[in-house]
Design a protein around this motif. Sequence first.
Motif, short mmCIF file in Angstrom:
data_model
loop_
_atom_site.label_atom_id
_atom_site.label_comp_id
_atom_site.label_asym_id
_atom_site.label_seq_id
_atom_site.Cartn_x
_atom_site.Cartn_y
_atom_site.Cartn_z
N LYS A 2 -57.84 -49.27 43.11
CA LYS A 2 -56.74 -49.04 44.03
C LYS A 2 -57.25 -48.54 45.38
O LYS A 2 -58.33 -47.94 45.48
CB LYS A 2 -55.76 -48.02 43.45
CG LYS A 2 -54.99 -48.51 42.22
CD LYS A 2 -54.07 -47.42 41.73
CE LYS A 2 -53.21 -47.90 40.56
NZ LYS A 2 -52.18 -48.86 40.99
N ARG A 238 -42.25 -45.14 51.48
CA ARG A 238 -42.60 -45.86 50.27
C ARG A 238 -41.62 -47.02 50.09
O ARG A 238 -40.41 -46.78 49.95
CB ARG A 238 -42.50 -44.92 49.05
CG ARG A 238 -43.60 -43.89 48.89
CD ARG A 238 -43.51 -42.68 49.84
NE ARG A 238 -42.27 -41.95 49.82
CZ ARG A 238 -42.00 -40.89 49.04
NH1 ARG A 238 -42.92 -40.41 48.24
NH2 ARG A 238 -40.83 -40.24 49.12
N ASP A 241 -43.23 -51.37 46.73
CA ASP A 241 -44.24 -50.95 45.77
C ASP A 241 -45.54 -50.53 46.44
O ASP A 241 -46.63 -50.64 45.84
CB ASP A 241 -44.51 -52.07 44.75
CG ASP A 241 -44.85 -51.52 43.37
OD1 ASP A 241 -44.37 -50.42 43.04
OD2 ASP A 241 -45.61 -52.18 42.63
N GLN A 242 -45.44 -50.08 47.68
CA GLN A 242 -46.61 -49.63 48.43
C GLN A 242 -46.26 -48.38 49.22
O GLN A 242 -45.09 -48.01 49.38
CB GLN A 242 -47.12 -50.73 49.37
CG GLN A 242 -47.72 -51.93 48.66
CD GLN A 242 -48.22 -52.97 49.65
OE1 GLN A 242 -47.50 -53.33 50.58
NE2 GLN A 242 -49.44 -53.45 49.44
N HIS A 244 -46.74 -46.58 52.98
CA HIS A 244 -47.01 -46.92 54.37
C HIS A 244 -47.19 -45.64 55.18
O HIS A 244 -46.30 -44.81 55.25
CB HIS A 244 -45.88 -47.76 54.95
CG HIS A 244 -45.57 -48.98 54.14
ND1 HIS A 244 -46.23 -50.17 54.30
CD2 HIS A 244 -44.68 -49.18 53.11
CE1 HIS A 244 -45.76 -51.07 53.44
NE2 HIS A 244 -44.82 -50.48 52.70
N THR A 268 -51.31 -49.48 55.14
CA THR A 268 -50.66 -49.59 53.83
C THR A 268 -51.66 -49.32 52.71
O THR A 268 -52.80 -49.78 52.76
CB THR A 268 -50.05 -50.99 53.66
OG1 THR A 268 -49.09 -51.20 54.71
CG2 THR A 268 -49.34 -51.11 52.32
N ASP A 270 -52.05 -48.41 48.18
CA ASP A 270 -51.43 -48.49 46.87
C ASP A 270 -50.86 -47.15 46.43
O ASP A 270 -49.83 -47.09 45.76
CB ASP A 270 -52.46 -48.96 45.82
CG ASP A 270 -53.01 -50.33 46.14
OD1 ASP A 270 -52.21 -51.23 46.46
OD2 ASP A 270 -54.25 -50.50 46.06
N HIS A 400 -45.67 -43.76 43.56
CA HIS A 400 -47.01 -43.92 44.13
C HIS A 400 -47.44 -42.72 44.98
O HIS A 400 -48.31 -42.83 45.84
CB HIS A 400 -47.10 -45.20 44.99
CG HIS A 400 -46.69 -46.43 44.26
ND1 HIS A 400 -47.47 -47.03 43.31
CD2 HIS A 400 -45.55 -47.18 44.33
CE1 HIS A 400 -46.86 -48.10 42.82
NE2 HIS A 400 -45.68 -48.21 43.41
#
Length: 439
Positions: A2, A238, A241-242, A244, A268, A270, A400
């Motif tokens: 990741k 968020r 699914d990432q 920023h 960006t 994970d 995340h």
Amino acid sequence: MKNIAIIGSGISGLTSAYLLSKKHNVTVFEKNDYIGGHTATVDIEKDGKPYVIDTGFIVFNDKTYPNYLALLDEIGIGKQATEMSFSVHNCETGLEYNGHNLNSLFAQRSNLFRPSFWKLVKEILRFNKLCKSIFEQDIYLPGLTLGQFLNDNKFSAFFAEHYILPMGAAIWSSSLSQMGEFEFRFFVQFFHHHGLLNIADRPQWYVVPNGSRSYLGPLCEPFKERIHLNANITGITRRDDQVHLHFSNVVNNDENDTVSNNYINTQTFDEVVLACHSDQALALLVDATEDEDTLLSSMPYSENSVILHTDVSLLPDRTAAWASWNYQLSQDREKAASVTYNMNILQGLESEHTFCVTLNQKQDIDPSKVIREFIYHHPIFSSESIRAQQQRDLICGINHTHFAGAYWHNGFHEDGVRSAVEVAKRFDCHLDAFAENRN
């Protein structure tokens, strides 16, 4: 593998980055132009001689710093034994003592003839015995504060004001009034684990040889090319699914060094580890959830002035009473901790000058003896913040996003490392010394 962003380069952030870099790509962002956070060692010169002096993180011990010791072992950093002693000086009455040994306890010889001082000694022994019994039975009244415990068990105001409240205030950089509001269970567990309820059999304390910053280089070696200083992160979102990270950078490129262009960019990742203070983390989260807002806002920080100087008037009047930590009592119970660290004792410095690091007493220090000034922030512990600590799983590892910081535990260097170890464990990254505990 990741791509993980680490926000903050204090002990929590750097330990997170070190552990996660074993299996993942990490990038560290630091808003200042230096790394280390409270690991703040400075170089000074006095009368032509160089000295290396710690002004933030200073000491650790062999009993309650298992994660930090494992980390030092893994990166090849040794330790230097030191003395941890505590003195109190009452500015109003002149009473002073240092509890390190019998001679320093009665450094002020008139204490031998003070019934109130002998009562203080007896109450220290009674307090320690009672608290150890309570710890062993693990029975605590819900919501009980340290102040209430002292009142309920008829400890004298003299004992409270001249021993237990100043000691706690020195440890947590708080006022005497705030110490009275400390949750008793939290207080007893900390004092028991650190051997502070024992007259003998206390932990051996250490400092890092040549200053605490010595561990920074080896710790950062695996990811040193991916540390970004002066990182002005304006927000974190968020989505998709990432994670920023949004930056606002200022470019100075004309001859007058004035601002000529502002630009915003986004990177960006994970995952993100917010290894900054709780209030800083909340301020960065543009889309903070209700749980994040509730928990992080329940763990505030206080500002503390820190002065490196050579003014020995901040120490007890009698040199026999000088200790590693020296607390000055005043009538103002709301005043932040007034404690002076004797760095000659703590770091084993040989000098005709006594180097002191003092919290929250700038007005009492001779300006001609001031060497450097700093501002550090420390977590404030209360029943509310302790309840928030216990709900960490509501926000940490969710969306995340991960949170590392000493504020999740007791507020010290070990706690910063521990919080990072807990985050890294989610990614199957561990301290090698704890490999057997990876289940």
